[in-house]
Design an enzyme around this catalytic site. Sequence first.
Site, short mmCIF file in Angstrom:
data_model
loop_
_atom_site.label_atom_id
_atom_site.label_comp_id
_atom_site.label_asym_id
_atom_site.label_seq_id
_atom_site.Cartn_x
_atom_site.Cartn_y
_atom_site.Cartn_z
N LEU A 11 15.95 -7.37 -6.42
CA LEU A 11 14.79 -7.02 -7.40
C LEU A 11 16.14 -6.58 -8.97
O LEU A 11 15.39 -5.51 -8.97
CB LEU A 11 13.55 -6.74 -6.89
CG LEU A 11 12.64 -7.01 -6.16
CD1 LEU A 11 11.57 -6.88 -5.88
CD2 LEU A 11 13.07 -9.02 -5.95
N GLY A 14 20.19 -5.93 -13.80
CA GLY A 14 21.00 -4.50 -15.04
C GLY A 14 22.16 -3.42 -14.13
O GLY A 14 23.19 -4.71 -12.97
N VAL A 16 21.91 -1.22 -12.66
CA VAL A 16 22.44 -0.51 -11.31
C VAL A 16 22.62 -1.68 -10.34
O VAL A 16 23.59 -1.58 -9.70
CB VAL A 16 20.54 0.32 -11.23
CG1 VAL A 16 20.75 0.44 -9.52
CG2 VAL A 16 20.99 1.38 -11.35
N SER A 18 23.22 -4.76 -9.98
CA SER A 18 24.75 -5.57 -10.23
C SER A 18 25.80 -4.55 -9.13
O SER A 18 26.56 -4.65 -8.75
CB SER A 18 25.24 -5.70 -11.59
OG SER A 18 25.77 -5.12 -12.34
N ARG A 47 15.17 -11.72 -14.48
CA ARG A 47 15.05 -12.22 -15.69
C ARG A 47 15.48 -13.21 -16.55
O ARG A 47 14.80 -14.25 -17.51
CB ARG A 47 14.68 -10.90 -16.76
CG ARG A 47 12.77 -10.59 -16.51
CD ARG A 47 11.93 -9.26 -17.48
NE ARG A 47 13.10 -8.63 -17.32
CZ ARG A 47 13.03 -7.63 -18.46
NH1 ARG A 47 12.03 -7.74 -18.68
NH2 ARG A 47 14.35 -6.75 -18.50
N ARG A 48 16.65 -13.41 -16.96
CA ARG A 48 17.50 -14.48 -17.38
C ARG A 48 18.36 -14.80 -16.06
O ARG A 48 19.73 -14.36 -16.22
CB ARG A 48 18.67 -13.15 -18.34
CG ARG A 48 18.11 -12.96 -19.72
CD ARG A 48 18.62 -12.34 -20.43
NE ARG A 48 18.88 -11.48 -20.25
CZ ARG A 48 20.01 -10.64 -20.80
NH1 ARG A 48 20.34 -10.93 -21.67
NH2 ARG A 48 19.94 -9.17 -20.22
N GLU A 130 15.61 7.54 -3.05
CA GLU A 130 16.55 8.65 -3.80
C GLU A 130 17.21 8.48 -5.06
O GLU A 130 17.07 9.59 -5.73
CB GLU A 130 17.79 8.61 -2.26
CG GLU A 130 18.37 9.42 -2.77
CD GLU A 130 17.96 11.14 -2.81
OE1 GLU A 130 18.18 10.93 -0.92
OE2 GLU A 130 18.13 11.99 -3.35
N LYS A 206 9.91 12.56 -12.81
CA LYS A 206 10.52 13.02 -11.26
C LYS A 206 10.41 14.23 -11.26
O LYS A 206 10.13 14.69 -9.81
CB LYS A 206 12.31 13.42 -12.46
CG LYS A 206 13.03 11.87 -12.45
CD LYS A 206 14.23 12.60 -13.23
CE LYS A 206 15.12 11.01 -13.27
NZ LYS A 206 15.63 11.08 -14.63
N1 HSE Z 1 17.36 8.70 -18.62
C1 HSE Z 1 17.81 9.28 -17.41
C2 HSE Z 1 18.67 10.55 -18.49
C3 HSE Z 1 18.24 8.63 -16.58
O1 HSE Z 1 19.34 10.89 -19.46
O2 HSE Z 1 18.74 11.19 -17.09
C4 HSE Z 1 17.64 7.79 -16.17
O3 HSE Z 1 16.08 8.71 -15.36
#
Ligand code: HSE
Length: 432
Positions: A11, A14, A16, A18, A47-48, A130, A206
Site C-alpha cells: 500500500l 512513494g 519507501v 518503491s 494514488r497516481r 520497525e 515516535k
Molecule cells: N521527517 C523525519 C525526520 C523522518 O526528519 O527525521 C520521518 O519520520
Amino acid sequence: MRTRPLKVALLGCGVVGSEVARIMTTHADDLTARIGAPVELAGVAVRRPGKVREGIDPALITTDATALVERDDIDVVVEVIGGIEPARTLITTAFAHGASVVSANKALLAEDGATLYEAAERHGRDLYFEAAVAGAIPLIRPLRESLAGDTVNRVLGIVNGTTNFILDRMDTAGAGYSEALDEATALGYAEADPTADVEGFDAAAKAAILAGIAFHTRVRLDDVHREGITEVTSADLASAQRMGCTVKLLAICERAADGRSVTARVHPAMIPLSHPLASVREAYNAVFVEAAAAGQLMFYGPGAGGSPTASAVLGDLVAVCRNKLAGATGPGESAYTRLPVSPMGDVVTRYHISLDVADKPGVLAQVAAVFAEHGVSIDTVRQKGRPDGDGEASLVVVTHRARDAALSGTVEALRKLDTVRGVASIMRVEGE
Ligand code: HSE
C-alpha cells in the site's frame, strides 16, 4: 523449502514503497532462502496509476486499496501510505481477511495503536512496525524482543533528523534558526511545510511508540509533552557551548523513581558534549536506552530516507513471513503494567534560565529568593553587565534537579519582578 510463494500487497509506492518493491525483486533469491519460501509482490495500491514505476509490473498497480486488502490470498500487507485514514481501515480490513501487516506508520501507531493491536490479536496475525521509529535503526525489535526480560527505565533519543540537522548547523556553523532551516529545505531534509518536524510532532509520535513498548503500557501521542525548536536561538547555542554542552531535540521516556508511573516528552535540551548523543551530527538519529540489567545501550544510524526505511520494512517482512510459515505469530501488544502517564509538571530535571535584569544592588538576592521560595535549588549563577552600561545585565541561572511544575512557578514569579526585564530563555539540561 516451500515453492508456493507468500503473497505481499504493497500500500503506497512513494520513496519507501518503491524501494521495498525494488529490493524484493533484486534480492528475491536471498529473501527466499532466508524465509524458506519465495515472496511475490501480488499488488501495489497507489494514488497516481499513470506514474511510471520502474521495475514494477504495471498489471500489479491498482487504485483500489480496499479491494487489494480484501483479497483472501494475500499473506502480508505492507502499509507505507502514512496518516490515520484510510490507513487504519485498510490495516484492520487486512487482518480481517487473514493477512499480517508491516507498517511504517508512526502517526497511526501513536494515535491509535491499540485498535491495530486488538485487530491483529483478534485475527491471530502479526503487526510489525520497525520502520515507524528511526528509519533503519533496529529499535522496536530490540525493545520488544531482545530486552523482553529486562526492565527499561529510560529511553533518551534524537529521533528526528531534520531538527538534528538544523540544530547541528546552528551549533557548528553559527547559523541562525531560519538560515539553518533554509539549508535543511534545500538539501531535502525539511519538507515544504516543516511543521511536523520543527514543532516536534514527528518526534512526539515516535516517543509515544517507544514509551509504550519500553514500559509495557499504553502511551498515546496526546500523553507526550511536546515543544519544538522554533524558539531556539543562536544565543542558546552559545550559552550551551559556554557550559560545555550542545542543544538537541530530545525524546525522553522515563519510568518514575518509584516505578508507579511514566513520563514521555519531546523538547530541546542542553546535553554535555561528553554525552554520546552530543556527537550525533547532521540528520542522523540515535537512541540511548537504560535498562536495569543491560545498563546503557545506544542505537545509532540513518533515521529516514527511502533505502534505510525500506531496510526496516524488509526486515519485518522476513520476520512476518517466517512466522507465517511456522504457523506462529510474533509479539503482540504488551501493556500489562498499565502504568499511568504523569504530566510534565512531575518531570524532574535541571534547568538553564537566561534573564535580562536591572544591574543594581539586591537584584541577585531578589532573584535567588524566588528560586528558594519555589524549592528550586540553584547550582550556578553567571552575571554579565552590558558593555553599553545601560543599567541592565544578563543573568544565567543553572539549577539542580527540580520538578518542572516548581520551575514553571519560579519563572512565573520572576516575570512579575520589576527588576526582571525579561526571561530570555529556559532550557532543560539533560544527560548528566
Ligand atoms: N521527517 C523525519 C525526520 C523522518 O526528519 O527525521 C520521518 O519520520
